[in-house]
Design an enzyme around this catalytic site. Structure first.
Site, PDB file in Angstrom:
ATOM      1  CB  CYS A  15       8.414  -2.189   9.102  1.00 18.74           C
ATOM      2  SG  CYS A  15      10.062  -1.440   9.118  1.00 18.74           S
ATOM      3  NE  ARG A  16      11.293  -4.715   2.773  1.00 24.89           N
ATOM      4  CZ  ARG A  16      12.511  -4.330   2.379  1.00 24.89           C
ATOM      5  NH1 ARG A  16      13.518  -5.140   2.447  1.00 24.89           N
ATOM      6  NH2 ARG A  16      12.699  -3.126   1.900  1.00 24.89           N
TER       7      ARG A  16
END
Length: 128
Positions: free
Chosen positions: A86-87
């Site tokens: 993800c981030r």
């Protein structure tokens, strides 16, 4: 002997609290594996907008928020290796736990794209 048993029990409990139900690797390790392995899925669980603005080549996007709401046609083989990112690493851990509850058995969580040192591409179409 009691101390050893208590230490082992404590270690097990701590591991289960921090997501010990799936392997976790660094983005550097992911980069190495992507060069040597075959037959895996690279799963970006950020939003479609984040994905289009920059993702690791070869990744598909299924937002964390949608996992568990319906059958995931983009992930038909529950035994196939799935690398998730993800981030920052928070949503990928959440997504890994959700996928395991759905019966997926070969999940590897790789953290966040912010630590990725390789190529990032823009555009593409999220799988949703």
């Amino acid at each position: 002997m009691k101390k050893i048993v208590l230490l082992l029990l404590s270690t097990f409990l701590l591991a289960s609290c921090f997501g010990g139900d799936f392997p976790q690797i660094t983005m550097d390790e992911l980069g190495q594996r992507l060069q040597t392995e075959k037959d895996f899925i690279l799963l970006d669980v950020r939003t479609p907008e984040e994905f289009v603005n920059g993702h690791i080549p070869g990744a598909i996007c299924i937002p964390n928020e949608t996992i568990g709401q319906q059958e995931i046609t983009a992930l038909p083989d529950k035994g196939q290796r799935i690398y998730i990112y993800c981030r920052s690493g928070n949503r990928s851990k959440q997504a890994a736990r959700k996928l395991i509850k759905l019966g997926y058995t070969n999940i590897v969580e790789a953290g966040g794209i912010r630590q990725w040192k390789g190529e990032v591409i823009t555009g593409g179409t999220p799988s949703l």
